[in-house]
Each structure stands twice: as C-alpha cells, then as structure tokens.
Scaffold this motif. Sequence first.
Motif: not given
Length: 137
Positions: A27-50
């Motif tokens: 749910l979180a990843f799907s909504v973030a992909l659509a909205t581009k809001d990553y504010s609920t993501f862990s630092q680990e997920a943000l690092d992977i995305m980077a």
Amino acid sequence: MLNFISTNKPMNMQYTEMMERFLMNTLAFSVALATKDYSTFSQEALDIMADDANWLRESVEWSQSLLVVTLVDGENYQTAEEVAEDLSGLLALYNLATQRKMTDREEALFTNLHDRFLALLLTDDELIEYLLEEQDE
C-alpha cells in the motif's frame, strides 16, 4: 467475489507480522509511486531509491502482482479485476489516511478490506514460503 471470507484452510497466524508488513508496504509503496510523497519511508528505503531509480516502480509491480495472483488463486476472488477493485479501494483509503483523519465509516471500510486481504494471505502456504525465502536472501 464473495462478501465474506470463505476458506477451508487455517490461517498461519505465526506469520501475521510478515504478511502485515508485506501488505502495508504494498500500500505505502503504491501510493508513494503515484503521489511522489515519500515522507513515510524509512531511511533504508530512501537509500535504496537513491541507488536504484527503478526500485520503487519494480517493487510496486512485484508486490501488486504477487498479491493479485495469490488472491485470485484462492476461493474468494474469481478474477484479477475483482481483486484490483478491492485493492483500489484499499489504496484510495490508505492515501486518504495520509492526508487527513478518516471518518469512522472510512476507517471501518479500510479495516474490513485490510483484514480480508490479510486473512486470505495468511492461508496461502506458497506465498508464505516464498516470502520467507525472499527474507533470507
């Protein structure tokens, strides 16, 4: 699709935390992909995305397809479209919850859909086995 859960298989309750994480990440990843809001993501997920620009899209595709295939294979959904309809409702409610407090009715609908998915996922031995293998890698 039935309006109630019907299954002859027991729920593997010992995997509730793993399945809850899988469902909520979907749910979180799907909504973030659509909205581009990553504010609920862990630092680990943000690092992977980077490190990998395609990671979020690929994660959403993987998790949604796994969810749909698992639920269609069961007794409660006959088609992928039925699963997609309930998943769309769950995603819309999740997105709403990130923007404002849900009404009691919205919260009850979210809980109903969430718990239905979670209960059905907990009866799927193949999915549990697959996710355990993924976890070990």
